[in-house]
Structures are given as C-alpha cells and as structure tokens.
Design an enzyme around this catalytic site. Structure first.
Site, short mmCIF file in Angstrom:
data_model
loop_
_atom_site.label_atom_id
_atom_site.label_comp_id
_atom_site.label_asym_id
_atom_site.label_seq_id
_atom_site.Cartn_x
_atom_site.Cartn_y
_atom_site.Cartn_z
CG HIS A 205 29.56 59.60 7.59
ND1 HIS A 205 30.18 58.93 6.67
CD2 HIS A 205 30.28 60.80 7.66
CE1 HIS A 205 30.93 59.57 5.96
NE2 HIS A 205 30.81 60.64 6.45
CG HIS B 65 29.45 65.31 9.25
ND1 HIS B 65 30.94 65.24 9.40
CD2 HIS B 65 29.60 64.49 7.92
CE1 HIS B 65 31.69 64.77 8.53
NE2 HIS B 65 30.95 64.21 7.79
P1 5GP Z 1 33.04 62.89 5.18
O1 5GP Z 1 34.14 63.70 4.68
O2 5GP Z 1 33.24 61.48 4.51
O3 5GP Z 1 31.88 63.29 5.07
O4 5GP Z 1 33.41 62.55 6.72
C1 5GP Z 1 34.41 61.63 7.42
C2 5GP Z 1 34.51 62.06 8.72
O5 5GP Z 1 35.16 61.07 9.51
C3 5GP Z 1 35.63 63.18 8.63
O6 5GP Z 1 35.06 64.34 9.31
C4 5GP Z 1 36.67 62.69 9.41
O7 5GP Z 1 37.35 63.50 10.47
C5 5GP Z 1 36.12 61.52 10.33
N1 5GP Z 1 36.97 60.27 10.51
C6 5GP Z 1 37.71 59.70 9.70
N2 5GP Z 1 38.59 58.57 10.09
C7 5GP Z 1 37.86 58.77 11.46
C8 5GP Z 1 38.33 57.78 12.56
O8 5GP Z 1 39.02 56.79 12.54
N3 5GP Z 1 37.87 58.21 13.66
C9 5GP Z 1 36.95 59.30 13.96
N4 5GP Z 1 36.29 59.23 14.92
N5 5GP Z 1 36.46 59.70 12.78
C10 5GP Z 1 37.13 59.70 11.61
#
Ligand code: 5GP
Ligand code: ZN
Length: 124
Positions: free
Chosen positions: A110, A112
């Site tokens: 993903h 951001h």
């Molecule tokens: P990472 O920390 O892996 O870069 O980002 C994962 C992101 O996914 C986090 O910012 C978290 O808030 C978001 N996230 C985790 N679970 C969910 C979900 O079920 N729905 C949505 N919309 N965002 C999620």
C-alpha cells in the site's frame, strides 16, 4: 495489468484483500479493476488515503520485476486522486512503509497519500 493474475492469489485473511472484495467496509474514493483507494482508518493528516493493488502483493520487497505496470498504476492513481481531492497544488507525501524497520503493519502493498498540512522531515 501484467503479472497480477494467478501468480497472485487473493488472501482469505488479509485485511486489504477483504476490503478489496467488499467484505470489510471502507470509505472508497476511487476503484478500478486493478486497484483501490480508500481512507485510512487512523488518519495521520487531514487527507490520509491508502492506494492498494487488488492483487495480493505483500510489500515493495515482494514485487516481481514484471510488475512495473502494477507499481506505476499505484503512483499514477495517487497523482489523480491528489488532484481530485484538491491537494495536489499544496503538495502531499507518498509513503510505502516496508518491513519491520519501515513500520509496515499490514502485509499487503500500500502507498499512503498524506496531505492537508505541512509534513515534517525527517520522519521519526
Ligand atoms: P502501515 O503501517 O502498514 O504502513 O499502514 C497500514 C495502515 O492501514 C495504517 O495506517 C492503518 O491505520 C490502516 N489500516 C489498518 N487496518 C485498516 C482497516 O481495516 N481499514 C482501513 N481503512 N485502514 C486500515
Ligand atoms: Zn492482501
């Protein structure tokens, strides 16, 4: 999209695969057959979107050489959504946390998109 078919089976448990299939609700701002853009559940800026491929790729480190179209599609979708959300002019940040030290918490690739306030640098 190239190389996103049978070599990338969807994961039954992966939270982002489940969002992609509509099994978990999300506020989707853009979708097409290859990717999805939706609001982050825990926003870190006034605009905080996640751009994901529908194909289950675990991270940047899991990408294949043949997935240039998949990667390029994510970045171009980020560009288009930044424009449609009205943040392109003031600017934004794209982030792909990767692995443990990168702070990745969801093992589905993903990007951001953060915008709507000045973002400090360097990150913590
Ligand atoms: P990472 O920390 O892996 O870069 O980002 C994962 C992101 O996914 C986090 O910012 C978290 O808030 C978001 N996230 C985790 N679970 C969910 C979900 O079920 N729905 C949505 N919309 N965002 C999620
Ligand atoms: Zn997944």
């Amino acid at each position: 999209m190239s190389d996103s078919g049978s070599s990338r089976p969807a994961s039954a448990e992966c939270v982002f695969c489940r969002i992609s299939r509509g099994e978990i609700p999300a506020t989707v701002v853009h979708e097409d057959e290859d990717l999805l853009v939706f609001e982050d559940l825990n926003p870190q800026a006034p605009t905080h979107l996640l751009i994901i491929p529908r194909a289950h790729v675990a991270s940047v480190d899991d990408l294949h050489d043949g997935e240039r179209d998949l990667v390029g599609g994510l970045i171009l979708a980020a560009r288009d959504v930044a424009r449609s959300q009205g943040v392109a002019e003031d600017g934004y940040r794209l982030v792909a946390n990767t692995g443990r030290d990168g702070g990745q918490t969801v093992d589905h690739l993903h990007v951001h998109l953060l915008a709507g306030r000045p973002l400090s640098w360097p990150p913590g």
